[in-house]
Design a protein around this motif. Structure first.
Motif, mmCIF file in Angstrom:
data_model
loop_
_atom_site.group_PDB
_atom_site.id
_atom_site.type_symbol
_atom_site.label_atom_id
_atom_site.label_comp_id
_atom_site.label_asym_id
_atom_site.label_seq_id
_atom_site.Cartn_x
_atom_site.Cartn_y
_atom_site.Cartn_z
ATOM 1 N N ALA A 53 0.816 -1.220 0.000
ATOM 2 C CA ALA A 53 0.000 0.000 0.000
ATOM 3 C C ALA A 53 0.851 1.273 0.000
ATOM 4 N N ARG A 54 2.149 1.114 0.159
ATOM 5 C CA ARG A 54 3.118 2.231 0.144
ATOM 6 C C ARG A 54 2.841 3.239 1.249
ATOM 7 N N THR A 55 2.569 2.703 2.429
ATOM 8 C CA THR A 55 2.344 3.566 3.595
ATOM 9 C C THR A 55 3.556 3.610 4.521
ATOM 10 N N ARG A 56 4.477 2.650 4.362
ATOM 11 C CA ARG A 56 5.674 2.595 5.206
ATOM 12 C C ARG A 56 6.917 2.702 4.328
ATOM 13 N N SER A 57 7.767 3.658 4.617
ATOM 14 C CA SER A 57 9.008 3.789 3.850
ATOM 15 C C SER A 57 9.959 2.638 4.182
ATOM 16 N N TRP A 58 10.712 2.201 3.172
ATOM 17 C CA TRP A 58 11.798 1.233 3.385
ATOM 18 C C TRP A 58 12.975 2.014 3.950
ATOM 19 N N ARG A 59 13.328 1.750 5.181
ATOM 20 C CA ARG A 59 14.353 2.519 5.880
ATOM 21 C C ARG A 59 15.695 1.785 5.882
ATOM 22 N N LYS A 60 16.686 2.459 6.417
ATOM 23 C CA LYS A 60 18.028 1.872 6.466
ATOM 24 C C LYS A 60 18.021 0.544 7.197
ATOM 25 N N ASP A 61 17.214 0.426 8.255
ATOM 26 C CA ASP A 61 17.209 -0.800 9.054
ATOM 27 C C ASP A 61 16.033 -1.718 8.740
ATOM 28 N N THR A 62 15.329 -1.495 7.627
ATOM 29 C CA THR A 62 14.260 -2.405 7.220
ATOM 30 C C THR A 62 14.856 -3.764 6.854
ATOM 31 N N ILE A 63 14.185 -4.817 7.295
ATOM 32 C CA ILE A 63 14.609 -6.180 6.980
ATOM 33 C C ILE A 63 13.426 -6.916 6.355
ATOM 34 N N VAL A 64 13.709 -8.043 5.706
ATOM 35 C CA VAL A 64 12.665 -8.751 4.963
ATOM 36 C C VAL A 64 13.034 -10.236 4.878
ATOM 37 N N ASN A 65 12.037 -11.085 4.759
ATOM 38 C CA ASN A 65 12.306 -12.503 4.535
ATOM 39 C C ASN A 65 12.956 -12.673 3.156
ATOM 40 N N VAL A 66 14.066 -13.392 3.106
ATOM 41 C CA VAL A 66 14.798 -13.549 1.842
ATOM 42 C C VAL A 66 14.722 -14.972 1.289
ATOM 43 N N TYR A 67 13.793 -15.765 1.806
ATOM 44 C CA TYR A 67 13.627 -17.140 1.342
ATOM 45 C C TYR A 67 14.984 -17.840 1.204
#
Length: 377
Positions: A53-67
């Motif tokens: 929805a593009r409501t949260r900016s991807w920040r320097k410390d954003t992390i994500v599942n990388v499979y």
């Protein structure tokens, strides 16, 4: 404000342009890219949004599942034990895990687990997604079943099972889970933000994965019985990565959470002969074990030509890279790690908008090519 944050060295500004273009074209919603040379971080970029929805900016410390980029961390942890003399890749798995010898598996080597050639690309017994959170059940079923094909004769991608198989060998040797050993012996000493088993306190930093387009999921593109087994037993549900159950579990083949910076900076260890951030964690010989070819041919699950080293992919006709002593692997949707031991370089990409690919796609390879071209200029 630019949608892309971070830095590159002057020489590598073309990499920023390539990264920005992925957002302009809509190829990316949120992503990070990082590269190191001789142990120094020379590119560290992030941008876009952490949610669809593009409501949260991807920040320097954003992390994500990388499979499956997680598999590179699992392999590194096994390489660490081997380097210490605690694990012998040529030994039968049953030396460390006696129950594994059942059903004709007495001679399967640890190296077969590392190179997707053990014939255990999935579970024969029907399981559901909750069984992935039950370590004892997931590993016991694999220990009890017979291989799908003769071990050591052909590669077949162990998409989910490899983490349980290697992880149980690690647990039997170290007396600690793979995620714990990785955290205590690798991530924490390097101050790296990668997790195989994410604490609940970090949930707010996690970007939401956006599933591939309809008809492009793993189950939709499976061509063989082995591929269908891998993709549907249990089914791969991207929304599960948003749950506390998934994030908190140790799923060493697919459940890792991090960003490009953590992936690239951890793999400085392999690119730089076992040392990173002033700390020596492996020997150079221990790192180079990853380069040893194990098996090559058409993968029985992926249906594509592959060449597997010790826990990593090796370059071949399908994957052109500038230098021969290079290892890599990527994850479902597009994440990727490349480690070039000749140039002492690491490249990593992590994103939330998933493509149809199983193990990396052209967004990451495009960034890699932009960097290689800029370095050669």
């Amino acid at each position: 404000m630019s949608i892309v944050q971070g830095f590159t060295t002057d020489k590598l500004e073309p990499v920023r342009a390539a990264f920005e273009s992925n957002f302009v074209t809509g190829a990316d919603v949120g992503a990070s890219y990082c590269a190191t040379v001789e142990g120094e971080t020379v590119v560290d970029l992030w941008g876009g949004f952490a949610d669809e929805a593009r409501t949260r900016s991807w920040r320097k410390d954003t992390i994500v599942n990388v499979y499956s980029t997680t598999k590179t961390m699992t392999a590194l942890t096994a390489l660490l034990l081997a380097d210490r003399g605690e694990l012998d890749f040529d030994a039968p798995v049953a030396r460390y895990w006696p129950e594994f010898a059942a059903n004709g598996k007495r001679d399967i080597k640890v190296s077969h687990l590392m190179s997707h050639s053990a014939g255990l690309s999935g579970w024969k017994e029907k399981i559901d997604k909750d069984d992935l959170y039950d370590w004892e059940k997931a590993t016991s079923l694999l220990a009890a079943q017979a291989p799908f094909w003769e071990p050591g004769t052909a590669p077949g991608y162990h998409a989910m099972t490899q983490g349980y198989l290697v992880g149980e060998v690690v647990r039997r040797i170290a007396g600690r889970s793979l995620g714990t050993l990785f955290r205590e012996e690798i991530a924490k000493p390097l101050g790296a933000d990668f997790h195989i088993g994410l604490p609940a306190s970090q949930d707010a930093r996690v970007a939401d994965l956006i599933p591939p387009p309809p008809g492009a999921a793993i189950a939709d593109t499976a061509q063989s019985e082995l591929a269908r087994n891998m993709a549907t037993n249990p089914g791969v549900d991207v929304s599960e990565t948003r749950t506390r159950s998934w994030r908190g579990a140790e799923i060493p083949a697919a459940g890792g959470t991090g960003n490009a910076r953590s992936v690239a900076e951890i793999h400085v260890l392999l690119a730089n002969g076992g040392a990173a951030k002033g700390k020596r964690i492996l020997s150079e010989a221990g790192c180079r074990k990853a380069l040893e070819p194990q098996i090559e041919g058409t993968d029985l699950v992926l249906g594509t030509p592959v060449k597997y080293g010790m826990g990593f992919g090796l370059p071949g006709k399908m994957i052109p890279v500038p230098n021969p002593n290079t290892i890599f692997w990527g994850g479902y949707g597009g994440s990727l790690a490349i480690i070039d031991m000749d140039a002492r370089t690491t490249l990593a990409y992590a994103m939330n908008k998933m493509a149809r690919t199983t193990t990396g796609d052209m967004r990451a390879f495009g960034l890699a090519m932009a960097m290689w071209e800029a370095m050669a200029a």
